[in-house]
Structures are given as structure tokens and as C-alpha cells.
Write a protein that holds these residues in place. Structure first.
Motif, short mmCIF file in Angstrom:
data_model
loop_
_atom_site.label_atom_id
_atom_site.label_comp_id
_atom_site.label_asym_id
_atom_site.label_seq_id
_atom_site.Cartn_x
_atom_site.Cartn_y
_atom_site.Cartn_z
N SER A 180 0.85 -1.19 0.00
CA SER A 180 0.00 0.00 0.00
C SER A 180 0.88 1.24 0.00
O SER A 180 1.83 1.33 0.79
CB SER A 180 -0.91 0.04 1.23
OG SER A 180 -1.55 1.30 1.33
N ASN A 181 0.57 2.17 -0.89
CA ASN A 181 1.28 3.45 -0.88
C ASN A 181 0.35 4.57 -0.41
O ASN A 181 0.57 5.74 -0.72
CB ASN A 181 1.85 3.77 -2.26
CG ASN A 181 0.77 4.00 -3.31
OD1 ASN A 181 -0.41 3.71 -3.07
ND2 ASN A 181 1.15 4.49 -4.47
N ALA A 182 -0.68 4.22 0.34
CA ALA A 182 -1.68 5.20 0.77
C ALA A 182 -1.07 6.26 1.69
O ALA A 182 -1.37 7.44 1.57
CB ALA A 182 -2.84 4.49 1.48
N ALA A 183 -0.22 5.85 2.64
CA ALA A 183 0.40 6.82 3.54
C ALA A 183 1.33 7.74 2.75
O ALA A 183 1.37 8.96 2.98
CB ALA A 183 1.17 6.10 4.64
N TYR A 184 2.07 7.16 1.80
CA TYR A 184 2.97 7.93 0.93
C TYR A 184 2.18 8.95 0.11
O TYR A 184 2.54 10.13 0.04
CB TYR A 184 3.70 6.94 0.02
CG TYR A 184 4.47 7.52 -1.13
CD1 TYR A 184 5.70 8.13 -0.93
CD2 TYR A 184 3.97 7.42 -2.43
CE1 TYR A 184 6.42 8.65 -2.00
CE2 TYR A 184 4.69 7.94 -3.50
CZ TYR A 184 5.91 8.55 -3.28
OH TYR A 184 6.62 9.06 -4.34
N ASN A 185 1.08 8.50 -0.49
CA ASN A 185 0.25 9.42 -1.27
C ASN A 185 -0.38 10.49 -0.38
O ASN A 185 -0.53 11.65 -0.78
CB ASN A 185 -0.86 8.65 -1.99
CG ASN A 185 -0.33 7.82 -3.14
OD1 ASN A 185 0.74 8.11 -3.67
ND2 ASN A 185 -1.06 6.78 -3.52
N GLY A 186 -0.75 10.10 0.84
CA GLY A 186 -1.39 11.03 1.75
C GLY A 186 -0.50 12.20 2.13
O GLY A 186 -0.91 13.36 2.06
N ASN B 34 2.14 13.22 0.51
CA ASN B 34 2.44 14.00 -0.69
C ASN B 34 1.30 14.97 -1.02
O ASN B 34 1.53 16.13 -1.40
CB ASN B 34 2.68 13.07 -1.88
CG ASN B 34 4.02 12.38 -1.80
OD1 ASN B 34 4.87 12.75 -0.99
ND2 ASN B 34 4.23 11.38 -2.63
N ALA B 35 0.06 14.50 -0.87
CA ALA B 35 -1.08 15.36 -1.15
C ALA B 35 -1.15 16.51 -0.14
O ALA B 35 -1.44 17.66 -0.50
CB ALA B 35 -2.37 14.55 -1.10
N ALA B 36 -0.88 16.20 1.12
CA ALA B 36 -0.90 17.24 2.15
C ALA B 36 0.19 18.28 1.88
O ALA B 36 -0.03 19.49 2.01
CB ALA B 36 -0.72 16.62 3.53
N VAL C 235 0.04 22.42 1.12
CA VAL C 235 0.82 23.40 1.87
C VAL C 235 1.65 24.27 0.92
O VAL C 235 1.71 25.49 1.05
CB VAL C 235 1.73 22.70 2.90
CG1 VAL C 235 2.70 23.69 3.53
CG2 VAL C 235 0.88 22.04 3.99
N LYS C 236 2.30 23.62 -0.06
CA LYS C 236 3.13 24.37 -1.02
C LYS C 236 2.28 25.31 -1.86
O LYS C 236 2.75 26.37 -2.29
CB LYS C 236 3.88 23.39 -1.92
CG LYS C 236 5.00 22.64 -1.21
CD LYS C 236 5.66 21.64 -2.14
CE LYS C 236 6.75 20.86 -1.42
NZ LYS C 236 7.37 19.85 -2.31
N TYR D 114 -6.82 13.14 3.01
CA TYR D 114 -5.53 12.84 2.37
C TYR D 114 -5.23 11.34 2.33
O TYR D 114 -4.61 10.84 1.41
CB TYR D 114 -4.40 13.55 3.12
CG TYR D 114 -4.44 15.06 3.01
CD1 TYR D 114 -4.30 15.69 1.78
CD2 TYR D 114 -4.61 15.85 4.14
CE1 TYR D 114 -4.33 17.07 1.67
CE2 TYR D 114 -4.63 17.24 4.05
CZ TYR D 114 -4.50 17.84 2.81
OH TYR D 114 -4.52 19.21 2.72
N TYR D 115 -5.65 10.65 3.35
CA TYR D 115 -5.31 9.23 3.46
C TYR D 115 -6.50 8.37 3.03
O TYR D 115 -7.58 8.45 3.62
CB TYR D 115 -4.92 8.90 4.90
CG TYR D 115 -4.64 7.43 5.16
CD1 TYR D 115 -3.73 6.72 4.37
CD2 TYR D 115 -5.28 6.76 6.19
CE1 TYR D 115 -3.47 5.39 4.62
CE2 TYR D 115 -5.03 5.42 6.46
CZ TYR D 115 -4.12 4.74 5.66
OH TYR D 115 -3.85 3.41 5.89
#
Length: 451
Positions: free
Chosen positions: A357-363, A365-367, A371-372, A425-426
Motif C-alpha cells: 500500500s502506498n496510501a500513507a505515501y500518497n497522503g 504527498n497530497a498534504a 501546503v506548497k 488525504y489518506y
């Protein structure tokens, strides 16, 4: 390639003394690598340049991988300083041997005013009682101890000895350092004395196979030179023997992997390794792991990539993946290579066969993208710190619900800024442990949002 002729095999017949021993430096100026420890006024330089009236320096513990110059540094210091030099190996020495050295060192100091350097190799093999026997001599200055270890001294050396010594960490030699050593060994009269011609590909192969280990490089060179010389004598040829890449491969009995740690192959293999783990092909993952290990890739680099893969590609599908990856990295640091390949392989097998699962990674990154982009908003008043002066007057902390006071430890409450309220995000997958996380997350979001 045309080789020059020579009148004899200079440097190739030096008795039974290994090339690596013959080429040991006689002073710190000849030492390859470890320049971070050899700057002007450094502890090792002070040890080497001390005089009878001003001995200089303190006892040191040299910690580093095999072949990085621990013994070389100790002997260079002793030769350069003219001190009495005694060498013991923790493999064969005992408390009796240590006490004899201390007694002789005390006698030398009292009768001749000279300081003894005691080099103790593999100090991690000494028991606590054996290390205790070193303390009087080190503390009273009867000897200057230079101890060498390949294991973390924090775990293998007793605290009283650590506190009385400087801990100096040696680094694996760079390819440039190894290349210089090999070139010197080919030309120097102590080494091969120009008795062979070393081809560029063969030189690069020896450096690559050495993987930061000077002893391994010189041993491979010596074997390849002997092989080339024997072949030349069989052909009754008077030209200087040429050591090429095939000679090196035959001499060390292993294939010369096409792998440049700074080039494309490095990035191609690590890319294939990560993608094989992500793709759950354990056999391919082990293959690429083996290619990196055999090519001399830095084990710390491999371990770091395994940790990243555990967090990025397995994530919450199996939360145990990350601790296992970190444990493998720590194990490699503690035991070194080649044994370190075993915990690395264990971690790779676990990761490759784990649910993904890359859900935490995607989460995250989206957050971060929000912010950026400036999508942040202000922290809600009830979540702000209410402890500093004037905070309560501004309404900070007012209306905050302490989660532990709510039913099930979850309170209806807004946590995101107004501008982001409702953002998710997640998004967990249905793989592995996230099958359980998904329904729980749905319930948590409904409670906190009052739905």
C-alpha cells in the motif's frame, strides 16, 4: 597492447610476505584515505609526532570496516614516532599477555623514558575481565593503547575504557584511494617493482572488487600478477607480463560485474531492485540484492533503500515492515559485511512478500502539495496553545474537547483549518492490515465530523 621488455621479474618474488604487508606505510604521510583523521594537530598526528619530553596524544579506539587501515595507522604511528611498539590480537592473547606488556612498558618508561604503543586488534573479542586488565596501564600512562574493532565499541568495549580513550571512526576507502594504492604497489620496490603492466580495465576491476578494502585490493592484485607471470613464463616470453581484466577474474575466481557505483548501472540495478520488491517478485528482488552486494555497493545505501521501500510501498498494509527494515539496517551497522547480507536478505524477503500500500505515501504527498500551494488556513482557536501569556484572552483553547473524556476516546471536533475542512488525504487500500484500517477510519471520521 605492446608491453616493454625487462631483464627479470622484479618485485614478484618477495618470499612469503604478502603484498598487503610489504606495502604498509612507514609514516602517516603514506596512508591512503582517512584524511578526516589525519589533519594537522589531530590525535593520530600528535601520537605520531610526539617526543620523549612531550609524548602527546591519548589512547584511541579505531572503529571501522576491515581493510580500512586500522593496523596500518597503528604501525605507521609507532614507526614514525620511534616508540616501542607491541602488537597483540584479542583472538590469541589473554590477561597474562596483557599484564606482561604492562610490566615491560612500565620498565621501559622508568629505565629509558620511552612510551610503549600497544596495538590491540579485535578488542571486541576481549571479555570484560580481559579489558579490565588494560585499565591500569591506560589510566596511568604506562602504554598508549591503539585498539581496533570492526564492531560498535558502544556495545563491545567496557565503559571505563571508552571514557579513557578517543573513539575514531574510519571510513571505507574511496575508489581514488584504492587506485592510488594499487598503482603504488605495482611500481614500488617493496611491491611488484614494475614487474607487471596493469591494464586500465584490470585496475578498475580490482578497485571495484575491493569495495573499500585496501587489503582485498592488494591481495587481488598480487594473485593476478602471479597468474600473469606464470602464464608468461609458460610461453617463454621475455616481455613484462600484462594483467588484464580476464586475468583478474581468473585469479580471484569470480565474475567481474559490470557495475559502476557512480554510473548508470548503479541506478539501473537499484531501480530494478525497488521495483521488484514493489512488484512482489521475491526472486528478482534477491537477484538484484546479490548483484549489488557482489559489486561492492555500500551496504548502508542498500539498507536505506529498503527502509524507504518499507514505508513507501508496504506502509500500513503491514506496519511491521518498517521496523523490520530498520532492524536490518541496524544489524548491518553492528555486524558489517559479509554477514550483513543475511539480515538484508531477510528484510527483502519480508517486504517482497508483504501486502502493498502506498496510501500513507500518497497522503503525505497530497498534504504537502496543499501546503506548497498555500492551502493552509489558520489553526482553529480551540486547538491553539492556551498556556502562554494572553492566550486565553484571545480565546485560544476555548471549547477544546479532551479526547480521553469522550466516549471511545474520540470527540466530535474540527481539527483541520476552515479552508481545508472535509479534506481527506489518506485513503487506505483493502490490502493487508489496511482492510481493518479502512472501516475504522470511516467510523472515526464520522464521529469527529458529527455525522
Amino acid at each position: 597492447m605492446n608491453a616493454p621488455t625487462t631483464g627479470g621479474r622484479v618485485g614478484l618474488a618477495q618470499g612469503s610476505v604478502p603484498l598487503a604487508v610489504r606495502m604498509r606505510p612507514t609514516s602517516l604521510q603514506e596512508v591512503a584515505g582517512q584524511q578526516h583523521l589525519l589533519g594537522r594537530g589531530s590525535p593520530l598526528v600528535q601520537l605520531a609526532t610526539g617526543t620523549r619530553d612531550n609524548p602527546g596524544g591519548v589512547s584511541v579506539i579505531l572503529w571501522g570496516p576491515p581493510g580500512t587501515g586500522k593496523t596500518t595507522l597503528a604501525q605507521a604511528i609507532a614507526r614514525q614516532s620511534g616508540r616501542e611498539f607491541v602488537e597483540l590480537s584479542a583472538v590469541t592473547a589473554g590477561v597474562k599477555d596483557v599484564r606482561e606488556v604492562m610490566e615491560k612498558a612500565l620498565t621501559h618508561r622508568d629505565l629509558y623514558g620511552s612510551t610503549t604503543v600497544l596495538f590491540l586488534d579485535e578488542i571486541h573479542r576481549f571479555s570484560k575481565a580481559q579489558q579490565d586488565a588494560l585499565l591500569p596501564g591506560v589510566e596511568n600512562g604506562w602504554v598508549i593503547l591503539i585498539a581496533a574493532t570492526t564492531e560498535n565499541p558502544s556495545f563491545s568495549v567496557i565503559s571505563p575504557l571508552l571514557s579513557r580513550s578517543l573513539l575514531l571512526t574510519l571510513k571505507p576507502l574511496t575508489d581514488a584511494d584504492l587506485g592510488m594504492l594499487v598503482d603504488r604497489a605495482v611500481e614500488d620496490a617493496r611491491g611488484l617493482g614494475g614487474g607487471v603492466v596493469l591494464g586500465d580495465e584490470a585496475r578498475a576491476a580490482i578497485v571495484r572488487l575491493a569495495s573499500g578494502d585496501a587489503r582485498r585490493a592488494l591481495t587481488a592484485l598480487e594473485a593476478a600478477a602471479a597468474s600473469a607471470t606464470a602464464a608468461q613464463e609458460d610461453d617463454d616470453d621475455d616481455t613484462v607480463p600484462v594483467v588484464d581484466a580476464d586475468t583478474v577474474a581468473a585469479a580471484v575466481d569470480r565474475a567481474l560485474l559490470r557495475y559502476d557505483r557512480q554510473g548508470d548501472e548503479h541506478y539501473d540495478v537499484i531501480s530494478a531492485f525497488i521495483k521488484s520488491v514493489r512488484g512482489s517478485d521475491v526472486d528478482a528482488a534477491l537477484h538484484y540484492l546479490a548483484r549489488m552486494i557482489e559489486a561492492g555497493e555500500d551496504s548502508r545505501f542498500i539498507a536505506r533503500r529498503i527502509i524507504i521501500s518499507a514505508a513507501e510501498d508496504i506502509g500500513m498494509a503491514d506496519p511491521q515492515a518498517l521496523p523490520i527494515a530498520v532492524a536490518a539496517a541496524q544489524a548491518v551497522q553492528l555486524i558489517g559485511m559479509p554477514e550483513g547480507r543475511i539480515p538484508l536478505a531477510e528484510a527483502v524477503v519480508y517486504l517482497a512478500t508483504a501486502p502493498k500500500s502506498n496510501a500513507a505515501y500518497n497522503g503525505v504527498n497530497a498534504a504537502m502539495a496543499d501546503v506548497k500551494a498555500g492551502r493552509m488556513g489558520v489553526v482553529p482557536n480551540h486547538l491553539r496553545d492556551a498556556h502562554y501569556a494572553g492566550a486565553k484572552r484571545l480565546g485560544h483553547g476555548k471549547g477544546y474537547v479532551y479526547s480521553h473524556d469522550a466516549e471511545h476516546g474520540v470527540a466530535e471536533q474540527q481539527y483541520l483549518p476552515d479552508a481545508l475542512e472535509g479534506t481527506e488525504y489518506y485513503t487506505p487500500t483493502t490490502n493487508g492490515y489496511e482492510r481493518e484500517v479502512g472501516p475504522r477510519l470511516d467510523r472515526l471520521r464520522k464521529i469527529t465530523r458529527g455525522e
